[in-house]
Design a protein around this motif. Structure first.
Motif, mmCIF file in Angstrom:
data_model
loop_
_atom_site.group_PDB
_atom_site.id
_atom_site.type_symbol
_atom_site.label_atom_id
_atom_site.label_comp_id
_atom_site.label_asym_id
_atom_site.label_seq_id
_atom_site.Cartn_x
_atom_site.Cartn_y
_atom_site.Cartn_z
ATOM 1 N N THR A 139 7.761 -4.080 -7.155
ATOM 2 C CA THR A 139 7.004 -3.827 -5.938
ATOM 3 C C THR A 139 7.924 -3.491 -4.775
ATOM 4 O OG1 THR A 139 7.008 -6.146 -5.251
ATOM 5 C CG2 THR A 139 5.198 -5.433 -6.672
ATOM 6 N N GLU A 154 -1.274 3.077 -3.133
ATOM 7 C CA GLU A 154 -1.132 1.669 -3.508
ATOM 8 C C GLU A 154 -0.162 1.461 -4.662
ATOM 9 O OE1 GLU A 154 -5.397 -0.251 -2.854
ATOM 10 O OE2 GLU A 154 -5.490 1.705 -3.887
ATOM 11 N N TYR A 186 -2.420 -8.114 -3.193
ATOM 12 C CA TYR A 186 -3.285 -8.165 -2.029
ATOM 13 C C TYR A 186 -4.046 -9.473 -1.867
ATOM 14 C CZ TYR A 186 -2.355 -3.338 -0.891
ATOM 15 O OH TYR A 186 -1.728 -2.178 -0.527
ATOM 16 N N MET A 215 -2.516 -5.122 -8.554
ATOM 17 C CA MET A 215 -2.923 -4.923 -7.164
ATOM 18 C C MET A 215 -3.640 -6.158 -6.619
ATOM 19 S SD MET A 215 -1.425 -2.151 -6.867
ATOM 20 C CE MET A 215 -1.660 -2.198 -5.104
ATOM 21 N N LYS A 262 3.624 -4.016 -0.512
ATOM 22 C CA LYS A 262 2.348 -4.129 -1.220
ATOM 23 C C LYS A 262 2.108 -2.944 -2.148
ATOM 24 C CE LYS A 262 0.692 -7.808 0.986
ATOM 25 N NZ LYS A 262 0.501 -9.076 0.325
ATOM 26 N N THR A 263 3.153 -2.186 -2.448
ATOM 27 C CA THR A 263 3.041 -1.027 -3.334
ATOM 28 C C THR A 263 3.641 -1.361 -4.691
ATOM 29 O OG1 THR A 263 3.236 0.457 -1.431
ATOM 30 C CG2 THR A 263 3.596 1.424 -3.603
ATOM 31 N N CYS A 307 -3.053 6.194 -6.408
ATOM 32 C CA CYS A 307 -1.720 6.321 -7.003
ATOM 33 C C CYS A 307 -1.008 7.597 -6.573
ATOM 34 C CB CYS A 307 -1.835 6.331 -8.523
ATOM 35 S SG CYS A 307 -2.615 4.848 -9.204
ATOM 36 N N VAL A 365 -7.491 2.237 -7.846
ATOM 37 C CA VAL A 365 -6.212 2.123 -7.148
ATOM 38 C C VAL A 365 -5.764 3.545 -6.824
ATOM 39 C CG1 VAL A 365 -3.803 1.383 -7.346
ATOM 40 C CG2 VAL A 365 -5.616 0.000 -8.388
#
Length: 172
Positions: A133, A76, A169, A165, A136-137, A18, A16
């Motif tokens: 969140t 992400e 997603y 994640m 999508k983060t 970051c 991921v």
């Protein structure tokens, strides 16, 4: 028989990207032991650090940096440390809370429970760790002490980041 959680973890991304944001009025990249620890623990577990910044404990600056990181297609997850207490200068909680679309209350609840039972006792009530969140983060905000960072990272964030994640997603 496999549980759905085990299945989800198997389906989770192994890496991921970051962003690390340290909230501090005094730390520098050289003295930011908590930010360095976050980087170390992420990289040891196959995650990458796409961004790193230190921002003063001021609502507007934290909010702006968080928004920029959440809008960056190369980030992400955002991991903040510092400014989560109850002192007058502590504004990280408000800056994060006001931008979250979905909160993960279990993060703060479990972090405080672990802090209470494993480390600092009743002073755990002073922590305002929060996660959730923004689109999508994934966003995780933890206290700035290295002990708190180690606890949050090793017991909560590193074990579940890929799973988080995957959930964000899975409908993409």
């Amino acid at each position: 028989m496999t549980t759905s959680t085990e299945q989800h973890r198997r389906e989770a991304p192994k890496s991921v990207a970051c962003a690390i944001i340290t909230v501090s009025d005094t730390r520098t990249p050289e003295t930011d032991s908590s930010g360095q620890l976050i980087r170390q623990l992420l990289e040891e577990h196959g995650y990458t650090v796409a961004e790193y910044a230190i921002v003063k404990d001021e609502y507007d600056g934290i909010s702006q940096l968080l928004r920029e990181a959440a809008d960056n297609p190369h980030v992400e997850a955002v991991l903040l440390n510092g400014g989560t207490g109850i002192a007058g200068r502590d504004t990280t909680y408000e800056a994060v809370r006001d931008q979250l679309v979905k909160e993960m209350p279990g993060f703060g609840e479990i972090f405080r429970f672990l802090s209470f039972t494993e480390d600092i006792g009743s002073a755990a009530i002073l922590s305002r760790a929060i996660a959730g969140t923004i689109g999508k983060t994934a966003v995780f905000s933890m206290p700035g002490s290295t002990a708190a960072v180690r606890l949050a990272m090793t017991r909560l964030i590193v074990p579940e980041l890929g799973h988080v994640m995957r959930e964000l997603y899975k409908d993409k």
